[in-house]
Motif scaffolding. Structure first.
Motif, short mmCIF file in Angstrom:
data_model
loop_
_atom_site.label_atom_id
_atom_site.label_comp_id
_atom_site.label_asym_id
_atom_site.label_seq_id
_atom_site.Cartn_x
_atom_site.Cartn_y
_atom_site.Cartn_z
N GLY A 148 0.83 -1.23 0.00
CA GLY A 148 0.00 0.00 0.00
C GLY A 148 0.85 1.26 0.00
N ALA A 149 1.95 1.23 0.75
CA ALA A 149 2.82 2.40 0.82
C ALA A 149 3.51 2.63 -0.52
N HIS A 150 3.90 1.56 -1.20
CA HIS A 150 4.55 1.73 -2.50
C HIS A 150 3.55 2.24 -3.53
N GLN A 151 2.30 1.85 -3.39
CA GLN A 151 1.27 2.43 -4.27
C GLN A 151 1.07 3.92 -3.96
N ALA A 152 1.10 4.27 -2.66
CA ALA A 152 0.93 5.68 -2.28
C ALA A 152 2.07 6.53 -2.84
N VAL A 153 3.27 5.95 -2.91
CA VAL A 153 4.44 6.71 -3.37
C VAL A 153 4.58 6.66 -4.90
N PHE A 154 4.37 5.47 -5.50
CA PHE A 154 4.67 5.30 -6.93
C PHE A 154 3.44 5.13 -7.82
N GLY A 155 2.25 5.07 -7.24
CA GLY A 155 1.06 4.80 -8.05
C GLY A 155 0.96 3.32 -8.38
N ASP A 156 0.15 2.99 -9.41
CA ASP A 156 -0.12 1.58 -9.73
C ASP A 156 0.78 1.01 -10.81
N ALA A 157 1.81 1.78 -11.22
CA ALA A 157 2.55 1.41 -12.44
C ALA A 157 3.47 0.20 -12.26
N PHE A 158 3.76 -0.23 -11.02
CA PHE A 158 4.70 -1.35 -10.84
C PHE A 158 3.97 -2.69 -10.75
N GLU A 159 4.71 -3.75 -11.10
CA GLU A 159 4.17 -5.11 -10.92
C GLU A 159 4.61 -5.61 -9.55
N ALA A 160 3.68 -6.12 -8.76
CA ALA A 160 4.00 -6.64 -7.42
C ALA A 160 4.29 -8.13 -7.52
N LEU A 161 5.43 -8.54 -6.92
CA LEU A 161 5.83 -9.96 -6.92
C LEU A 161 5.87 -10.43 -5.47
N PHE A 162 4.98 -11.35 -5.12
CA PHE A 162 4.88 -11.81 -3.73
C PHE A 162 5.51 -13.19 -3.57
N ALA A 163 6.33 -13.33 -2.51
CA ALA A 163 6.95 -14.63 -2.23
C ALA A 163 6.84 -14.93 -0.74
N ASP A 164 6.66 -16.19 -0.42
CA ASP A 164 6.58 -16.61 0.99
C ASP A 164 6.95 -18.08 1.05
N ARG A 165 7.53 -18.52 2.16
CA ARG A 165 7.83 -19.96 2.22
C ARG A 165 6.54 -20.76 2.29
N ASP A 166 5.47 -20.11 2.70
CA ASP A 166 4.12 -20.69 2.60
C ASP A 166 3.49 -20.11 1.33
N ALA A 167 3.60 -20.88 0.23
CA ALA A 167 3.21 -20.36 -1.09
C ALA A 167 1.76 -19.88 -1.12
N ALA A 168 0.89 -20.51 -0.31
CA ALA A 168 -0.53 -20.14 -0.31
C ALA A 168 -0.71 -18.68 0.12
N ARG A 169 0.15 -18.22 1.03
CA ARG A 169 0.04 -16.82 1.48
C ARG A 169 0.38 -15.86 0.37
N ALA A 170 1.44 -16.17 -0.37
CA ALA A 170 1.84 -15.32 -1.49
C ALA A 170 0.75 -15.30 -2.55
N GLU A 171 0.16 -16.46 -2.81
CA GLU A 171 -0.89 -16.54 -3.82
C GLU A 171 -2.12 -15.75 -3.39
N ALA A 172 -2.48 -15.84 -2.11
CA ALA A 172 -3.67 -15.12 -1.61
C ALA A 172 -3.47 -13.61 -1.72
N LEU A 173 -2.28 -13.15 -1.37
CA LEU A 173 -2.03 -11.70 -1.42
C LEU A 173 -1.99 -11.21 -2.88
N ALA A 174 -1.38 -12.01 -3.75
CA ALA A 174 -1.32 -11.62 -5.17
C ALA A 174 -2.73 -11.55 -5.75
N ALA A 175 -3.58 -12.51 -5.36
CA ALA A 175 -4.95 -12.51 -5.88
C ALA A 175 -5.73 -11.30 -5.35
N GLU A 176 -5.50 -10.98 -4.09
CA GLU A 176 -6.26 -9.88 -3.48
C GLU A 176 -5.77 -8.50 -3.92
N LEU A 177 -4.45 -8.32 -3.94
CA LEU A 177 -3.91 -6.97 -4.18
C LEU A 177 -3.52 -6.75 -5.64
#
Ligand SMILES: NC(=O)c1ccc[n+]([C@@H]2O[C@H](COP(=O)([O-])OP(=O)(O)OC[C@H]3O[C@@H](n4cnc5c(N)ncnc54)[C@H](O)[C@@H]3O)[C@@H](O)[C@H]2O)c1
Length: 324
Positions: A149-178
Motif C-alpha cells: 500500500g505504501a509503494h502504491q501511495a508513493v509510486f502509483g499503480d505502475a509497478f508489478e507486485a511480486l509476492f513470495a513466501d515460504r508458505d506459497a498459499a500466502r503469497a498466492e492469496a495476497l497476489a490474488a487480493e492486491l
C-alpha cells in the motif's frame, strides 16, 4: 464554562476509518526529518524479552511538537498458529506534553503496520530508482499488505507486485487480493525494489539474485538475532539505518556486527540524513534501508490519526483519569 476534558478511545475499527496511507507517508517523513534535525525526542526502545513464549514486548516513547506518547507493542511470530492472533499487536497512549493529560488511547496494531509500510515507502522514494517497474515482497504476512500500500501511495499503480513466501498459499492469496504475481523468493528478490518482512534468523535473500540498481527495504529484523539478507549484500550496498542504537542492537546489521563480518563504519548514514539532504544516496546503485521502527514514526502518525478522528467524531470519549 470550558468543555470538560475527555480521553478519546480509538479501536482498531475506528483507526481503520480514519487511516490513510498518504497521510502515514507524510507523518513518517516528518518524523525522519525531525530526527535528523534533532528537533524531537526519542529515547531508545526498551525490550522485555520473553523467550519462554518465543516473543518480546517493547516500550517506545517519543515526543514531537505538541504530542508525546508511548507504544506498548510485541513481536510473537508463533501467535497465528498458537492463538489465532497476529504476530504484532500494540496499544498507543498519546498525551499532551504541556499538561500531560492523556489525549487518546488507541489500537496501535494498525498504526504499527501503517507506519512500518510508510517507512519503507519513504525509503524507496529517496533511495530507489525513480520509476520502479517491479516491487518484490519477500514474506507475504501482515506487513506485506501495508508495504504494498505504501509503494502504491508513493509510486502509483505502475509497478508489478511480486509476492513470495515460504508458505506459497500466502503469497498466492495476497497476489490474488492486491494484484500481482506469486513467485519464488529468488524471483521477488530480482525486482527493482525488494521489501523483506519475515521473522527470519538466517539470510533469506542472496546477493546473486539482486538487480545491480536494486533498493532493499529490510523490515523484518527488529530484534537481536534476526537477519534476512546475505552479508555480501550489506558489503556491496550503501546501507542506511533508521537509528544507530536500535539498528546496531536489533536491525538487519545486528548479526553481522556481532560476528565481525560487518562494521559500523561501513554504514552510509540514516534515512533522515538523506531526507534532509545531509547525505547523498546513489540511487542507481545497490541501496539498503535497515528498518527497526521508530517511536517517532508512531507519535507522528498517532497525532494525525487522533486529530482526524476528533474532526470526524470517530471513537469514544471517556473521563478516564477524572478531573480531580
Ligand atoms: N521494522 C519494523 O518497524 C517492523 C515493524 C513491524 C514488524 N516488524 C517485523 O516484521 C516481520 C514480519 O511481521 P508480520 O507482522 O508481517 O509477520 P507475519 O507473521 O504476519 O508474516 C511473516 C511472513 O513471513 C513468512 N516467512 C517466514 N520465514 C520465511 C522465509 N525464510 N522465507 C520466506 N517467507 C518467510 C511467513 O510464512 C509469513 O507469511 C517480523 O519479524 C516483525 O517483528 C518490523
Amino acid at each position: 464554562m470550558s468543555q470538560p476534558r475527555r480521553t478519546r478511545i480509538l479501536t482498531r475499527a475506528d483507526v481503520a476509518r480514519v487511516a490513510d496511507m498518504k497521510d502515514a507517508v507524510e507523518a513518517v517523513t516528518e518524523a525522519f526529518a525531525a530526527q535528523a534535525k534533532g528537533t524531537a525526542q526519542m529515547p531508545p526502545k526498551v525490550y522485555l524479552d520473553l523467550p519462554e513464549h518465543d516473543g518480546d514486548f517493547r516500550a517506545m516513547p517519543a515526543s514531537l511538537g505538541d504530542a508525546a506518547g508511548v507504544k506498548w507493542v510485541n513481536s510473537h511470530p508463533k501467535n497465528p498458529e498458537r492463538f489465532d492472533l497476529p504476530s504484532v499487536m500494540g496499544v498507543y497512549v498519546l498525551s499532551d506534553p504541556a499538561s500531560a493529560y492523556p489525549a487518546a488511547i488507541l489500537d496501535a496494531t494498525l498504526l504499527t503496520a501503517l507506519r512500518t509500510g510508510a517507512a519503507a515507502g519513504v525509503a524507496s522514494k529517496h533511495l530507489a530508482i525513480a520509476s520502479p517497474k517491479t516491487v518484490g515482497f519477500v514474506g507475504a504476512g501482515v506487513q506485506a499488505r501495508y508495504l504494498h500500500g505504501a509503494h502504491q501511495a508513493v509510486f502509483g499503480d505502475a509497478f508489478e507486485a511480486l509476492f513470495a513466501d515460504r508458505d506459497a498459499a500466502r503469497a498466492e492469496a495476497l497476489a490474488a487480493e492486491l494484484g500481482g504475481r506469486a513467485v519464488s523468493v529468488e524471483e521477488a528478490s530480482g525486482a527493482d525494489i525488494v521489501c523483506t518482512s519475515t521473522p527470519s534468523r538466517s539470510p533469506v535473500v542472496q546477493r546473486a539474485w539482486l538487480a545491480p540498481h536494486a533498493h532493499l527495504n529490510a523490515m523484518g529484523a527488529d530484534a537481536e538475532g534476526k537477519q534476512e539478507l546475505e552479508v555480501a549484500i550489506l558489503k556491496d550496498a550503501q546501507v542506511f539505518i533508521d537509528e544507530r542504537e536500535q539498528a546496531t542492537h536489533s536491525g538487519e546489521i545486528n548479526v553481522p556486527l556481532h560476528d565481525g563480518t560487518y562494521a559500523e563504519s561501513e554504514l552510509a548514514g540514516t534515512l533522515g540524513q538523506v531526507i534532509v539532504g545531509d547525505v547523498p544516496a546513489k540511487r542507481d546503485g545497490l541501496t539498503v534501508f535497515d528498518s527497526t521502527g521508530l517511536a517517532l514514526q508512531d507519535v507522528a502518525l498517532a497525532k494525525r490519526l487522533v486529530a482526524a478522528a476528533a474532526a470526524a467524531g470517530v471513537g469514544t470519549e471517556l473521563d478516564l483519569v477524572g478531573e480531580g
